[in-house]
Design a protein around this motif. Structure first.
Motif, PDB file in Angstrom:
ATOM      1  N   TYR A 254       0.172 -10.873   4.226  1.00 26.06           N
ATOM      2  CA  TYR A 254       0.603 -11.215   2.869  1.00 26.06           C
ATOM      3  C   TYR A 254       1.681 -10.237   2.399  1.00 26.06           C
ATOM      4  CZ  TYR A 254      -3.170 -14.570   2.254  1.00 26.06           C
ATOM      5  OH  TYR A 254      -3.995 -15.665   2.383  1.00 26.06           O
ATOM      6  N   GLU A 255       2.726 -10.793   1.768  1.00 20.36           N
ATOM      7  CA  GLU A 255       3.735  -9.978   1.089  1.00 20.36           C
ATOM      8  C   GLU A 255       3.279  -9.834  -0.364  1.00 20.36           C
ATOM      9  OE1 GLU A 255       6.353  -8.739   2.621  1.00 20.36           O
ATOM     10  OE2 GLU A 255       6.267  -9.886   4.498  1.00 20.36           O
ATOM     11  N   VAL A 256       3.202  -8.593  -0.843  1.00 25.58           N
ATOM     12  CA  VAL A 256       2.715  -8.341  -2.199  1.00 25.58           C
ATOM     13  C   VAL A 256       3.776  -7.569  -2.976  1.00 25.58           C
ATOM     14  CG1 VAL A 256       0.864  -7.336  -3.591  1.00 25.58           C
ATOM     15  CG2 VAL A 256       0.354  -8.187  -1.286  1.00 25.58           C
ATOM     16  N   ALA A 257       4.044  -7.997  -4.209  1.00 27.69           N
ATOM     17  CA  ALA A 257       4.984  -7.278  -5.076  1.00 27.69           C
ATOM     18  C   ALA A 257       4.285  -6.965  -6.399  1.00 27.69           C
ATOM     19  CB  ALA A 257       6.223  -8.119  -5.332  1.00 27.69           C
ATOM     20  N   LEU A 258       4.438  -5.705  -6.845  1.00 23.74           N
ATOM     21  CA  LEU A 258       3.928  -5.273  -8.149  1.00 23.74           C
ATOM     22  C   LEU A 258       5.143  -5.061  -9.060  1.00 23.74           C
ATOM     23  CD1 LEU A 258       1.453  -4.096  -9.854  1.00 23.74           C
ATOM     24  CD2 LEU A 258       2.348  -1.863  -9.136  1.00 23.74           C
ATOM     25  N   ILE A 259       5.209  -5.816 -10.143  1.00 25.25           N
ATOM     26  CA  ILE A 259       6.369  -5.732 -11.050  1.00 25.25           C
ATOM     27  C   ILE A 259       5.881  -5.189 -12.395  1.00 25.25           C
ATOM     28  CG2 ILE A 259       8.263  -7.015 -12.115  1.00 25.25           C
ATOM     29  CD1 ILE A 259       7.528  -9.177  -9.819  1.00 25.25           C
ATOM     30  N   PRO A 260       6.174  -3.897 -12.697  1.00 22.82           N
ATOM     31  CA  PRO A 260       5.784  -3.353 -14.000  1.00 22.82           C
ATOM     32  C   PRO A 260       6.728  -3.897 -15.083  1.00 22.82           C
ATOM     33  CG  PRO A 260       6.166  -1.611 -12.350  1.00 22.82           C
ATOM     34  CD  PRO A 260       6.776  -2.874 -11.826  1.00 22.82           C
ATOM     35  N   GLU A 261       6.180  -4.567 -16.085  1.00 22.31           N
ATOM     36  CA  GLU A 261       6.972  -5.138 -17.183  1.00 22.31           C
ATOM     37  C   GLU A 261       6.791  -4.224 -18.401  1.00 22.31           C
ATOM     38  OE1 GLU A 261       8.694  -7.742 -16.450  1.00 22.31           O
ATOM     39  OE2 GLU A 261       7.606  -9.046 -15.066  1.00 22.31           O
ATOM     40  N   SER A 262       7.805  -3.388 -18.687  1.00 21.24           N
ATOM     41  CA  SER A 262       7.692  -2.414 -19.768  1.00 21.24           C
ATOM     42  C   SER A 262       8.762  -2.648 -20.815  1.00 21.24           C
ATOM     43  CB  SER A 262       7.826  -0.995 -19.193  1.00 21.24           C
ATOM     44  OG  SER A 262       7.952  -0.049 -20.231  1.00 21.24           O
ATOM     45  N   ASN A 263       8.399  -2.437 -22.089  1.00 23.80           N
ATOM     46  CA  ASN A 263       9.421  -2.566 -23.139  1.00 23.80           C
ATOM     47  C   ASN A 263      10.044  -1.208 -23.483  1.00 23.80           C
ATOM     48  OD1 ASN A 263       7.267  -1.371 -24.394  1.00 23.80           O
ATOM     49  ND2 ASN A 263       6.758  -3.144 -25.688  1.00 23.80           N
ATOM     50  N   ILE A 264       9.695  -0.168 -22.664  1.00 18.36           N
ATOM     51  CA  ILE A 264      10.248   1.171 -22.918  1.00 18.36           C
ATOM     52  C   ILE A 264      11.138   1.635 -21.760  1.00 18.36           C
ATOM     53  CG2 ILE A 264       9.656   3.611 -23.292  1.00 18.36           C
ATOM     54  CD1 ILE A 264       7.086   2.637 -24.643  1.00 18.36           C
ATOM     55  N   HIS A 265      10.586   1.569 -20.519  1.00 15.21           N
ATOM     56  CA  HIS A 265      11.338   2.039 -19.344  1.00 15.21           C
ATOM     57  C   HIS A 265      11.480   0.902 -18.348  1.00 15.21           C
ATOM     58  CE1 HIS A 265      11.003   6.196 -20.599  1.00 15.21           C
ATOM     59  NE2 HIS A 265       9.694   6.035 -20.778  1.00 15.21           N
ATOM     60  N   TYR A 266      12.480   1.054 -17.482  1.00 12.10           N
ATOM     61  CA  TYR A 266      12.574   0.144 -16.337  1.00 12.10           C
ATOM     62  C   TYR A 266      11.881   0.815 -15.155  1.00 12.10           C
ATOM     63  CZ  TYR A 266      14.309  -2.041 -12.119  1.00 12.10           C
ATOM     64  OH  TYR A 266      14.375  -2.640 -10.887  1.00 12.10           O
ATOM     65  N   PHE A 267      10.926   0.116 -14.550  1.00 15.05           N
ATOM     66  CA  PHE A 267      10.278   0.591 -13.330  1.00 15.05           C
ATOM     67  C   PHE A 267      10.621  -0.382 -12.211  1.00 15.05           C
ATOM     68  CE2 PHE A 267       7.491   2.262 -16.666  1.00 15.05           C
ATOM     69  CZ  PHE A 267       7.379   3.588 -16.273  1.00 15.05           C
ATOM     70  N   PRO A 268      11.145   0.128 -11.091  1.00 11.88           N
ATOM     71  CA  PRO A 268      11.465  -0.797  -9.999  1.00 11.88           C
ATOM     72  C   PRO A 268      10.192  -1.420  -9.433  1.00 11.88           C
ATOM     73  CG  PRO A 268      11.693   1.478  -9.267  1.00 11.88           C
ATOM     74  CD  PRO A 268      11.443   1.528 -10.742  1.00 11.88           C
ATOM     75  N   PRO A 269      10.252  -2.679  -8.959  1.00 12.04           N
ATOM     76  CA  PRO A 269       9.077  -3.304  -8.336  1.00 12.04           C
ATOM     77  C   PRO A 269       8.645  -2.517  -7.099  1.00 12.04           C
ATOM     78  CG  PRO A 269      10.806  -4.926  -8.750  1.00 12.04           C
ATOM     79  CD  PRO A 269      11.417  -3.583  -8.979  1.00 12.04           C
ATOM     80  N   GLN A 270       7.349  -2.522  -6.825  1.00 17.19           N
ATOM     81  CA  GLN A 270       6.823  -1.907  -5.600  1.00 17.19           C
ATOM     82  C   GLN A 270       6.301  -3.027  -4.712  1.00 17.19           C
ATOM     83  OE1 GLN A 270       4.245   1.472  -5.791  1.00 17.19           O
ATOM     84  NE2 GLN A 270       4.981   2.109  -7.806  1.00 17.19           N
ATOM     85  N   THR A 271       6.520  -2.889  -3.421  1.00 21.25           N
ATOM     86  CA  THR A 271       6.075  -3.948  -2.495  1.00 21.25           C
ATOM     87  C   THR A 271       5.236  -3.336  -1.379  1.00 21.25           C
ATOM     88  OG1 THR A 271       8.065  -3.736  -1.146  1.00 21.25           O
ATOM     89  CG2 THR A 271       8.104  -5.381  -2.920  1.00 21.25           C
ATOM     90  N   THR A 272       4.375  -4.152  -0.819  1.00 19.15           N
ATOM     91  CA  THR A 272       3.610  -3.747   0.359  1.00 19.15           C
ATOM     92  C   THR A 272       3.281  -4.991   1.167  1.00 19.15           C
ATOM     93  OG1 THR A 272       1.745  -2.430   1.168  1.00 19.15           O
ATOM     94  CG2 THR A 272       1.298  -3.875  -0.699  1.00 19.15           C
ATOM     95  N   ARG A 273       2.874  -4.773   2.394  1.00 17.90           N
ATOM     96  CA  ARG A 273       2.523  -5.887   3.300  1.00 17.90           C
ATOM     97  C   ARG A 273       1.109  -5.625   3.803  1.00 17.90           C
ATOM     98  NH1 ARG A 273       6.748  -7.412   7.946  1.00 17.90           N
ATOM     99  NH2 ARG A 273       7.850  -8.197   6.141  1.00 17.90           N
ATOM    100  N   VAL A 274       0.217  -6.609   3.654  1.00 16.98           N
ATOM    101  CA  VAL A 274      -1.201  -6.435   4.006  1.00 16.98           C
ATOM    102  C   VAL A 274      -1.630  -7.573   4.925  1.00 16.98           C
ATOM    103  CG1 VAL A 274      -3.519  -6.053   3.106  1.00 16.98           C
ATOM    104  CG2 VAL A 274      -1.538  -5.521   1.666  1.00 16.98           C
ATOM    105  N   THR A 275      -2.296  -7.230   6.026  1.00 17.32           N
ATOM    106  CA  THR A 275      -2.813  -8.253   6.948  1.00 17.32           C
ATOM    107  C   THR A 275      -4.333  -8.301   6.837  1.00 17.32           C
ATOM    108  OG1 THR A 275      -0.972  -7.863   8.463  1.00 17.32           O
ATOM    109  CG2 THR A 275      -2.888  -9.029   9.356  1.00 17.32           C
ATOM    110  N   THR A 276      -4.865  -9.483   6.522  1.00 14.13           N
ATOM    111  CA  THR A 276      -6.319  -9.644   6.420  1.00 14.13           C
ATOM    112  C   THR A 276      -6.944  -9.569   7.811  1.00 14.13           C
ATOM    113  OG1 THR A 276      -5.979 -12.027   6.423  1.00 14.13           O
ATOM    114  CG2 THR A 276      -6.336 -10.979   4.286  1.00 14.13           C
ATOM    115  N   LEU A 277      -8.228  -9.245   7.853  1.00  8.84           N
ATOM    116  CA  LEU A 277      -8.927  -9.110   9.135  1.00  8.84           C
ATOM    117  C   LEU A 277      -9.280 -10.480   9.706  1.00  8.84           C
ATOM    118  CD1 LEU A 277     -11.437  -6.247   8.217  1.00  8.84           C
ATOM    119  CD2 LEU A 277      -9.126  -6.043   9.142  1.00  8.84           C
TER     120      LEU A 277
END
Length: 470
Positions: A254-277
């Protein structure tokens, strides 16, 4: 408990010089291992290395060589003292080079921690190389087991010294282990989006605290690699630092992206790749044991949380009559009773999953003959008036054997032996006599059938050859 949510390069600066006794050196090695034992090691977790302080600094092993607790523990245990001078300044300069070197297995973007265990003595200057290390972002912990200069060591350790500098007798090192480990963990706590508790159908995402409830929310996007049509989205408040994702496909990346939505600062999205067992299935083995004339024990493995119950179907072969036993999903064995003796049964264990799916595995089981008996009673001449009686073991759960010898001349005797013993010595058998020997297995509920044979002791000067017949 294991500590998996950490990522960093951890370097031990080990005083290996002649100013340290063999006893102190071995105690420090024990302390090092206790300190890092709970961490998870690997290219995405913690990596450890050792540099010896001696006349010339020496690396015991690079960061990326031992990536499991077992291999790292052995490597620390096998580390030998080098002796020589206490050139700590030289060792610190060498450490700076290795902490940032690809050849030593160090990683560019992870926290760096130096743990220096010292008796407080150095033959060269440490202040300048130590400051260079700290300027490059290395967190320095110092453990002094001697009478080191407090001012010098508190200036060398990272600030504040009460968190990064310890004075302790070598025998009392275990007292500071937990406190020092917690301080190291604060430094190397993974500052990235990553997955823990990965199963065949779920994983938990963990990320650093970037937002608060008031300043925004997180959007999590996830889907199988190369299949954008199946991408899913979830939103959680800024107070969260984790999210459980379930109902996933087994053995899928699975490709996973975390997108912080802030009204104060810009935070770049973080991504990771996870393989289920891979999906774990049950049963993958069925074992039949403790077979008797009217029952046998059935066990299976593994037991999984996803299984609600097990159904045990059994019936004689050949034949069509089948009976059913139902067992709770938490159990992995049962006893099947009220069976016919000396009969072969087909046993099928079926796991019923919470999803409604079923998996089955079969095995054959044989009940024992009623009142099982020993086989192949035989005799061996062991000298004047003495025979050795031997037999093959009886079927089923034998508690022991009873051996009776009726002598033609002299008293009868009865011997009881444990189930592991399959022979006895019979003495005082007069030459020229015929004697009856019976061996009977003993079971919990009833005696087994005895096997008897007559044995004749031949007279003669060349020995007492035994003739036997059943």
């Amino acid at each position: 408990p294991a500590i998996s949510n950490s990522e960093g390069d951890l370097l031990f600066l080990l005083d290996s010089s002649g100013s340290v006794s063999y006893y102190e050196f071995s105690k420090v090695k024990e302390f090092m291992w206790d300190l890092i034992r709970p961490f998870t090691f690997g290219p995405k977790d913690v990596q450890a290395s050792i540099i010896h302080i001696s006349t010339t600094p020496t690396m015991e092993f690079p960061f990326d060589r031992y990536l499991s607790s077992g291999t790292l523990q052995k490597a620390i245990r096998d580390t030998q003292q080098l002796m020589g001078d206490t050139n700590t300044g030289k060792a610190l300069s060498y450490a700076k080079e290795k902490l940032f070197s690809n050849e030593a297995g160090a990683r560019p973007d992870v926290p760096k921690v130096l743990v220096w265990v010292t008796d407080g003595f150095s033959t060269d200057d440490i202040s300048e190389p130590m400051q260079l290390l700290k300027d490059m972002g290395v967190t320095v912990f110092i453990v002094s087991t001697g009478r080191g200069n407090y001012l010098q060591l508190s200036a060398a350790a990272s600030q504040p010294p009460e968190k990064h500098l310890h004075f302790v007798d070598v025998d009392d090192l275990p007292i500071i282990t937990e406190e020092l480990r917690d301080a190291i963990q604060d430094v190397i706590h993974a500052n990235r989006l990553h997955a823990v508790d990965i199963t065949s159908s779920s994983f938990r995402l963990v990320w650093p605290k970037l937002l608060s409830q008031e300043t925004g929310y997180y959007t999590v996007e996830y889907g199988p690699t190369g299949d954008l049509a199946r991408k899913r989205t979830k939103q959680v408040s800024g107070a969260h630092t984790g999210l459980m994702l379930s109902d996933l496909a087994p053995e899928t990346t699975y490709e996973v992206a975390l997108i912080p939505e802030s009204n104060i600062h810009y935070f770049p999205p973080q991504t990771t790749r996870v393989t289920t067992l891979a999906e774990e299935i049950s049963p993958v083995q069925v074992l039949i044991s403790e077979s008797g004339p009217h029952s046998f024990h059935v066990s299976w493995a593994p037991t999984l949380e996803s299984v609600v119950s097990y159904q045990i179907l059994y019936g004689p072969l050949p034949g069509n009559s089948v009976k059913l036993l139902e067992v709770d999903g938490k159990h992995n064995s049962t006893t099947v009773e009220n069976l016919a003796p000396n009969t072969t049964y087909l046993v099928t264990v079926t796991a019923v999953y919470k999803s409604g799916k079923e998996k089955s595995l079969s095995a054959k089981a044989c009940t024992q003959e009623e009142g099982s008996k020993v086989r192949h009673l035989r005799f061996e001449d062991m000298g004047p008036n003495t025979l050795k009686a031997s037999w093959d073991s009886a079927d089923g759960k034998v508690l022991g054997y009873r051996v009776r010898c009726r002598r033609q001349i002299g008293p009868s005797s009865v011997l009881s032996v444990s189930p592991q013993i399959h022979s006895v010595l019979l003495t005082d058998l007069a030459s020229g006599t015929t004697n009856k020997v019976c061996v009977k297995p003993v079971y919990k509920n009833q005696p087994g059938k005895g096997l008897c044979r007559m044995v004749h002791m031949q007279p003669g000067e060349l020995g007492h050859k035994a003739e036997s017949w059943g």
